[in-house]
Design a protein around this motif. Structure first.
Motif, mmCIF file in Angstrom:
data_model
loop_
_atom_site.group_PDB
_atom_site.id
_atom_site.type_symbol
_atom_site.label_atom_id
_atom_site.label_comp_id
_atom_site.label_asym_id
_atom_site.label_seq_id
_atom_site.Cartn_x
_atom_site.Cartn_y
_atom_site.Cartn_z
ATOM 1 N N ALA A 103 92.921 -16.948 56.866
ATOM 2 C CA ALA A 103 93.765 -16.840 58.039
ATOM 3 C C ALA A 103 94.367 -18.081 58.350
ATOM 4 C CB ALA A 103 93.271 -16.368 59.406
ATOM 5 N N ARG A 104 93.586 -19.237 58.156
ATOM 6 C CA ARG A 104 93.831 -20.587 58.286
ATOM 7 C C ARG A 104 94.364 -21.282 57.262
ATOM 8 N NH1 ARG A 104 88.601 -22.019 61.692
ATOM 9 N NH2 ARG A 104 88.760 -20.369 63.496
ATOM 10 N N ARG A 105 93.949 -21.221 56.090
ATOM 11 C CA ARG A 105 94.089 -22.092 55.016
ATOM 12 C C ARG A 105 95.215 -21.638 54.128
ATOM 13 N NH1 ARG A 105 88.311 -24.632 52.741
ATOM 14 N NH2 ARG A 105 87.789 -25.752 54.614
ATOM 15 N N ALA A 106 95.304 -20.238 53.932
ATOM 16 C CA ALA A 106 96.013 -19.446 52.895
ATOM 17 C C ALA A 106 97.000 -18.678 53.447
ATOM 18 C CB ALA A 106 95.180 -18.930 52.060
ATOM 19 N N TYR A 107 97.223 -18.761 54.752
ATOM 20 C CA TYR A 107 98.495 -17.870 55.655
ATOM 21 C C TYR A 107 99.974 -17.676 54.674
ATOM 22 C CZ TYR A 107 101.265 -15.761 58.801
ATOM 23 O OH TYR A 107 102.259 -14.907 59.641
ATOM 24 N N ASP A 108 100.393 -18.899 54.334
ATOM 25 C CA ASP A 108 101.593 -18.867 53.738
ATOM 26 C C ASP A 108 101.665 -18.129 52.562
ATOM 27 O OD1 ASP A 108 104.432 -19.914 54.142
ATOM 28 O OD2 ASP A 108 103.934 -21.364 52.679
ATOM 29 N N PHE A 109 100.436 -18.280 51.823
ATOM 30 C CA PHE A 109 100.738 -17.573 50.499
ATOM 31 C C PHE A 109 100.461 -16.223 50.642
ATOM 32 C CE2 PHE A 109 99.793 -22.113 49.317
ATOM 33 C CZ PHE A 109 100.223 -22.198 48.025
ATOM 34 N N LEU A 110 99.511 -15.802 51.593
ATOM 35 C CA LEU A 110 99.378 -14.246 51.929
ATOM 36 C C LEU A 110 100.862 -13.784 52.391
ATOM 37 C CD1 LEU A 110 97.989 -11.526 52.192
ATOM 38 C CD2 LEU A 110 97.131 -12.676 54.376
ATOM 39 N N CYS A 111 101.673 -14.524 53.119
ATOM 40 C CA CYS A 111 102.797 -14.057 53.811
ATOM 41 C C CYS A 111 103.899 -13.973 52.580
ATOM 42 C CB CYS A 111 103.291 -15.263 55.099
ATOM 43 S SG CYS A 111 104.615 -14.403 55.767
ATOM 44 N N LEU A 112 104.139 -14.986 52.152
ATOM 45 C CA LEU A 112 105.258 -15.168 51.007
ATOM 46 C C LEU A 112 105.033 -14.694 49.781
ATOM 47 C CD1 LEU A 112 107.160 -18.470 52.152
ATOM 48 C CD2 LEU A 112 107.362 -16.179 53.133
ATOM 49 N N ASP A 113 103.852 -14.751 48.993
ATOM 50 C CA ASP A 113 103.520 -14.430 47.856
ATOM 51 C C ASP A 113 103.095 -12.812 47.943
ATOM 52 O OD1 ASP A 113 104.104 -16.789 47.056
ATOM 53 O OD2 ASP A 113 101.930 -17.255 46.319
ATOM 54 N N ILE A 114 102.709 -12.334 48.941
ATOM 55 C CA ILE A 114 101.983 -10.940 49.035
ATOM 56 C C ILE A 114 102.692 -10.158 49.981
ATOM 57 C CG2 ILE A 114 99.974 -9.600 49.421
ATOM 58 C CD1 ILE A 114 98.376 -12.043 48.333
ATOM 59 N N ALA A 115 102.683 -10.383 51.286
ATOM 60 C CA ALA A 115 103.357 -9.526 52.197
ATOM 61 C C ALA A 115 104.790 -9.365 52.082
ATOM 62 C CB ALA A 115 102.881 -10.086 53.701
ATOM 63 N N GLU A 116 105.599 -10.219 51.686
ATOM 64 C CA GLU A 116 106.889 -10.145 51.746
ATOM 65 C C GLU A 116 107.495 -9.360 50.579
ATOM 66 O OE1 GLU A 116 111.140 -10.644 50.474
ATOM 67 O OE2 GLU A 116 109.384 -11.530 49.378
ATOM 68 N N PRO A 117 106.688 -9.231 49.514
ATOM 69 C CA PRO A 117 107.188 -8.412 48.182
ATOM 70 C C PRO A 117 106.335 -7.131 48.523
ATOM 71 C CG PRO A 117 105.766 -10.231 47.334
ATOM 72 C CD PRO A 117 106.179 -10.359 48.744
ATOM 73 N N ASN A 118 105.569 -7.007 49.293
ATOM 74 C CA ASN A 118 104.596 -5.918 49.856
ATOM 75 C C ASN A 118 103.765 -5.342 48.672
ATOM 76 O OD1 ASN A 118 104.075 -3.807 51.775
ATOM 77 N ND2 ASN A 118 105.360 -2.280 50.952
ATOM 78 N N LEU A 119 103.071 -6.416 47.906
ATOM 79 C CA LEU A 119 102.252 -6.205 47.015
ATOM 80 C C LEU A 119 100.983 -5.632 47.327
ATOM 81 C CD1 LEU A 119 102.873 -9.398 44.953
ATOM 82 C CD2 LEU A 119 103.648 -7.068 44.414
ATOM 83 N N ASN A 120 100.197 -4.770 46.574
ATOM 84 C CA ASN A 120 98.955 -3.986 46.859
ATOM 85 C C ASN A 120 97.939 -5.093 46.506
ATOM 86 O OD1 ASN A 120 96.741 -2.568 47.035
ATOM 87 N ND2 ASN A 120 97.406 -0.795 45.796
ATOM 88 N N VAL A 121 97.739 -6.146 47.511
ATOM 89 C CA VAL A 121 96.701 -6.956 47.346
ATOM 90 C C VAL A 121 95.569 -6.925 48.593
ATOM 91 C CG1 VAL A 121 95.759 -9.443 47.397
ATOM 92 C CG2 VAL A 121 97.948 -8.755 46.192
ATOM 93 N N ASN A 122 94.286 -6.675 48.425
ATOM 94 C CA ASN A 122 93.260 -6.213 49.436
ATOM 95 C C ASN A 122 92.476 -7.649 49.820
ATOM 96 O OD1 ASN A 122 93.860 -3.223 49.596
ATOM 97 N ND2 ASN A 122 93.764 -3.743 47.432
ATOM 98 N N VAL A 123 92.718 -8.202 50.875
ATOM 99 C CA VAL A 123 92.045 -9.398 51.179
ATOM 100 C C VAL A 123 90.606 -8.978 52.176
ATOM 101 C CG1 VAL A 123 92.171 -11.510 52.823
ATOM 102 C CG2 VAL A 123 94.143 -10.676 51.307
ATOM 103 N N VAL A 124 89.654 -9.478 51.745
ATOM 104 C CA VAL A 124 88.155 -8.966 52.359
ATOM 105 C C VAL A 124 87.722 -10.304 52.964
ATOM 106 C CG1 VAL A 124 86.127 -8.022 52.130
ATOM 107 C CG2 VAL A 124 87.839 -7.269 50.556
ATOM 108 N N GLY A 125 87.771 -10.411 54.443
ATOM 109 C CA GLY A 125 87.357 -11.530 54.934
ATOM 110 C C GLY A 125 86.065 -11.270 55.722
ATOM 111 N N GLY A 126 85.047 -12.135 55.161
ATOM 112 C CA GLY A 126 83.609 -12.322 55.518
ATOM 113 C C GLY A 126 83.787 -13.265 56.787
#
Length: 331
Positions: A103-126
């Motif tokens: 959430a804190r370190r990699a938000y931009d990568f999740l947002c623009l690399d994954i969410a914006e193109p709507n890719l099937n990536v499943n993030v599992v947060g401990g």
């Protein structure tokens, strides 16, 4: 794999402290075993971790499919960037790290690399919410608030091993990215005692009650059910609605239970800002439901370090605190 936690096994002050109570029925590493079962049926499933496979139960997958596991080291931005590239080629990545780092370190990568193109990536947060005693650097008390505003991202807050085991294949089948708040290690098994099946995007009424409705997510559903039993001794009849999917939110089911004359309480292992309480409140306002809702949630503050039972009592997540909150609301 199901077992019973003994008092000596219930660690309360370590990084990976168990939320299971002594003697409670548990399942060992339900996420890891569910991912292996999925991967045995689907050769496109791959696993990645940022040097935390052992502490997110990804090691179960790593040991079964070493050729399909990728260790990127302590580099969460690389973790999500690599997963995005794999998803672009048709693979189905599951990536694990601590929730605070995703959430804190990699938000931009999740947002623009994954969410914006709507890719099937499943993030599992401990270690979501207050599931570790190691203080603000590892307590992801605001992860859902951070992620709820991200378009295309599905957010799941499972109650127990049943939720996790059933959620994994549904997350893989979902078209876009997902975020799972992981319960790891010896995870309580609770929902098998109810006529319950996890369905992505759906809430479930676990029990009915005439006096109070508790709307909960994550491990707080376990506490809600325990509180309902305890409140019966006070002649209080309590309904429990489990909302494992925070986004997209099943407003129809929840508001049908909320729009009554019963006392309504939300319960979440998350800050009061931006999580389940505000999700329910906004859904009610949009639907024109005028209803007071009492939140049981973590404060809008950086939390203390310490043993989990002590911290849960301090911040009102334990069963006794929930019972007291309900009784006060009924007074």
């Amino acid at each position: 794999m199901t077992n019973t936690v003994t008092p000596s096994r219930a660690k309360t002050s370590a990084m990976i402290a168990s939320i299971a109570e002594p003697g409670q029925k548990t399942a060992s590493a339900p996420f890891g075993h569910a991912l292996v079962a999925l991967a045995e049926q689907d050769p496109t499933v791959v696993g990645l971790s940022a040097d935390l496979a052992k502490y997110t139960d990804m090691h179960i997958f790593r040991d079964r499919f070493p050729e399909r596991f990728f260790q990127v080291g302590m580099a969460e931005q690389v973790l999500l960037g690599a997963a995005a590239g794999m998803a672009e080629t048709g693979l189905v990545p599951f990536v694990s790290t601590y929730s605070v780092f995703a959430a804190r370190r990699a938000y931009d990568f999740l947002c623009l690399d994954i969410a914006e193109p709507n890719l099937n990536v499943n993030v599992v947060g401990g270690l979501p919410g207050l599931t570790t005693g190691y203080g603000p650097s590892h307590q992801a008390t605001e992860d859902m608030a951070i992620f709820r505003g991200m378009p295309n991202l599905t957010i799941v807050d499972p109650c127990d091993s049943v939720d996790i085991e059933q959620a994994v294949p549904q997350l893989a089948a979902a078209a876009g990215p997902t975020y799972l708040r992981l319960l790891r290690g010896h995870v309580p098994t609770v929902l098998d005692e109810y006529d319950y099946t996890f369905e992505l995007g759906k809430a479930s009424v676990l029990r009915g009650g005439h006096d109070v409705v508790l709307i909960s997510s994550g491990l707080m559903t376990m506490r809600a059910l325990q509180a309902a039993t305890a409140l019966a001794a006070h002649k209080v009849d309590v309904a429990v609605v489990h909302t494992p999917t925070i986004k997209p939110f099943d407003a129809e089911t929840v508001l049908a239970e909320l729009n009554t004359d019963r006392l309504a309480v939300t319960l979440e292992n998350h800050t009061i800002r931006g999580g389940l309480f505000e999700t329910v409140a906004s859904a009610a306002v949009l639907a024109g439901v005028a209803k007071r809702v009492i939140p049981v949630a973590l404060p809008d503050a950086f939390l203390d370090a310490g043993a989990l039972p002590t911290l849960h009592r301090r911040y009102g997540l334990d069963v006794d605190s929930i019972v007291a909150t309900v009784l006060d609301g009924l007074a």
